[in-house]
Design an enzyme around this catalytic site. Structure first.
Site, PDB file in Angstrom:
ATOM      1  N   LYS A 115       0.734  -1.204   0.126  1.00  0.00           N
ATOM      2  CA  LYS A 115      -0.069   0.158   0.126  1.00  0.00           C
ATOM      3  C   LYS A 115       0.883   1.375   0.015  1.00  0.00           C
ATOM      4  CE  LYS A 115      -4.256  -1.739   2.036  1.00  0.00           C
ATOM      5  NZ  LYS A 115      -5.214  -1.669   3.006  1.00  0.00           N
ATOM      6  N   LYS A 196      -5.860  -9.986 -10.361  1.00  0.00           N
ATOM      7  CA  LYS A 196      -7.185 -10.371  -9.454  1.00  0.00           C
ATOM      8  C   LYS A 196      -8.238  -9.253  -9.780  1.00  0.00           C
ATOM      9  CE  LYS A 196      -7.605  -9.398  -4.818  1.00  0.00           C
ATOM     10  NZ  LYS A 196      -7.339  -9.224  -3.274  1.00  0.00           N
ATOM     11  N   LYS A 199     -11.521  -3.223  -8.271  1.00  0.00           N
ATOM     12  CA  LYS A 199     -12.415  -1.875  -8.727  1.00  0.00           C
ATOM     13  C   LYS A 199     -11.202  -0.903  -9.088  1.00  0.00           C
ATOM     14  CE  LYS A 199     -14.384  -1.065  -4.549  1.00  0.00           C
ATOM     15  NZ  LYS A 199     -15.408  -1.675  -4.050  1.00  0.00           N
TER      16      LYS A 199
HETATM   17  P1  AMP Z   1     -10.748  -5.394  -0.714  1.00  0.00           P
HETATM   18  O1  AMP Z   1     -11.910  -4.241  -0.911  1.00  0.00           O
HETATM   19  O2  AMP Z   1     -10.065  -5.648  -1.825  1.00  0.00           O
HETATM   20  O3  AMP Z   1     -10.023  -5.303   0.591  1.00  0.00           O
HETATM   21  O4  AMP Z   1     -11.713  -6.688  -0.766  1.00  0.00           O
HETATM   22  C1  AMP Z   1     -12.800  -7.092   0.444  1.00  0.00           C
HETATM   23  C2  AMP Z   1     -12.853  -8.576   0.600  1.00  0.00           C
HETATM   24  O5  AMP Z   1     -13.045  -9.078  -0.799  1.00  0.00           O
HETATM   25  C3  AMP Z   1     -11.595  -9.098   1.121  1.00  0.00           C
HETATM   26  O6  AMP Z   1     -12.062 -10.055   1.816  1.00  0.00           O
HETATM   27  C4  AMP Z   1     -10.859  -9.830  -0.377  1.00  0.00           C
HETATM   28  O7  AMP Z   1     -10.080 -11.003   0.259  1.00  0.00           O
HETATM   29  C5  AMP Z   1     -11.932  -9.961  -1.177  1.00  0.00           C
HETATM   30  N1  AMP Z   1     -11.547 -10.002  -2.401  1.00  0.00           N
HETATM   31  C6  AMP Z   1     -11.200  -8.813  -3.161  1.00  0.00           C
HETATM   32  N2  AMP Z   1     -11.346  -9.030  -4.420  1.00  0.00           N
HETATM   33  C7  AMP Z   1     -11.352 -10.310  -4.523  1.00  0.00           C
HETATM   34  C8  AMP Z   1     -11.277 -11.216  -5.833  1.00  0.00           C
HETATM   35  N3  AMP Z   1     -10.867 -10.727  -7.133  1.00  0.00           N
HETATM   36  N4  AMP Z   1     -11.405 -12.513  -5.692  1.00  0.00           N
HETATM   37  C9  AMP Z   1     -11.721 -13.114  -4.500  1.00  0.00           C
HETATM   38  N5  AMP Z   1     -11.944 -12.217  -3.461  1.00  0.00           N
HETATM   39  C10 AMP Z   1     -11.590 -11.109  -3.448  1.00  0.00           C
END
Ligand code: AMP
Length: 327
Positions: A115, A196, A199
């Site tokens: 980050k 992955k 957004k």
């Molecule tokens: P984030 O906003 O990226 O922190 O994601 C929130 C939650 O969604 C976390 O538990 C991540 O592990 C899960 N997550 C985010 N992107 C993905 C993805 N492409 N595939 C699977 N899980 C995801």
């Protein structure tokens, strides 16, 4: 008998996508509906202060995320749903944990390094101490189980260490937490299927849970299916795995067979998948719209959640303050 306590949350950063759903939210709904656990689910607005976002956007995103939790099946009658900052004890406990945590342990966190590299114009101290607040989020409710993906395991180990450092210094008080590692499918980007779904890359890379059917099909039409170097293309693999999650078993099987026989038509796969996703989230879209159109109802749910959480949080803080000698 008291049920094991699960604590989890997400940052309010805008519409959830199908990666967030399959990676986290669906799992929460299943855990809730199993009836075996007591869940505390929060909207991590304090964590979102580490990110660059306007106050108006943050305010809007908090409401949006709460509405999406509920629309996706989180039931406030079964699960305590609340906004993190509505329970000020999260910050209070985090400060106490700040004072038992060695800085060197925070600097080791790979997510901090990532980050800090990404937000190089905003490396605030919150990015470093974020896992301490995360430890407070969990331990405030004596949570013992935390559903996470592999990427969060390091932070959970830190939460366990923080509980241990606290207990060593002041006497046994906090429980040992365990990650509840579920087999979570990693959803890949539509346009860059080696990466992955996220957004931060742009709207074309994701399918939001709130996307209308025509948007879903338009995004899928542009999804990459070509393989750079022979073998099954990662984009096709991703689409097939999504069809398995959201479509009927027979439909998924039909495309797997066609893929093996070399007769698969990607246009058809995309049509079927778009229809399956649109259908799967039809109820979600309706509920989300209703909740957003009725802010009073949503506010009432979140107030009740904060009240429930607050009772537990205040009891913990009252004990912790005595233990550390400030009460
Ligand atoms: P984030 O906003 O990226 O922190 O994601 C929130 C939650 O969604 C976390 O538990 C991540 O592990 C899960 N997550 C985010 N992107 C993905 C993805 N492409 N595939 C699977 N899980 C995801």
């Amino acid at each position: 008998m008291t049920k094991p306590i699960i604590v989890s949350g997400m940052q309010p950063t805008g519409n959830l996508h199908i990666g967030n759903y399959l990676g986290a939210l669906k799992n929460w709904v299943d855990l809730q509906n199993s009836g075996q656990y007591q869940l505390y689910l929060f909207v991590a607005d304090l964590h979102s202060l580490t990110l660059t976002m306007t106050p108006e956007t943050r305010r809007e995103n908090v409401r949006l995320l709460a509405a999406e939790y509920i629309a996706a099946g989180i039931d406030p009658a079964k699960t305590t749903v609340f906004v993190q900052s509505h329970v000020p004890e999260h910050s209070e406990l985090a400060w106490i944990f700040n004072c038992v945590t060695p800085v060197s342990e925070l600097e080791r966190m790979t997510q901090f390094k990532d980050k800090a590299a990404r937000e190089d114009k905003n490396i605030n101290a919150g990015l470093l101490t974020y896992p301490i607040l995360q430890a407070a989020d969990i331990l405030l409710y004596h949570g013992t189980l935390v559903p996470v993906g592999q990427d969060q395991v390091q932070h959970l180990e830190l939460t366990r260490d923080i509980a241990r450092w606290f207990n060593n210094k002041f006497g046994d008080y906090f429980p040992t937490i365990k990650p509840l590692l579920t087999k979570i499918p990693k959803v890949m980007s539509l346009l860059e299927p080696a990466k992955k779904m996220s957004k931060s890359k742009g709207a074309g890379h994701i399918i939001a849970l709130a996307d209308e059917p025509e948007i879903i099909i338009n995004k899928l039409k542009k999804a990459v299916t070509a393989s750079a170097g022979g073998g099954q293309a990662p984009g096709v693999e991703n689409l097939l795995s999504l069809l398995q999650q959201f479509g009927a078993t027979e439909t998924h099987q039909k495309f797997i067979k066609a893929e093996q026989a070399g007769t698969i038509r990607y246009g058809d796969l995309k049509q079927e998948l778009a229809a399956a996703i649109a259908h799967y989230f039809a109820d979600f879209r309706q509920k989300r719209q209703d909740l957003l159109a009725n802010p009073k109802k949503l506010e009432k749910i979140l107030m009740a959640g904060a009240q429930q959480a607050g009772v537990v949080a205040r009891a913990t803080m009252s004990e912790v303050k005595k233990i550390v000698g400030i009460r």
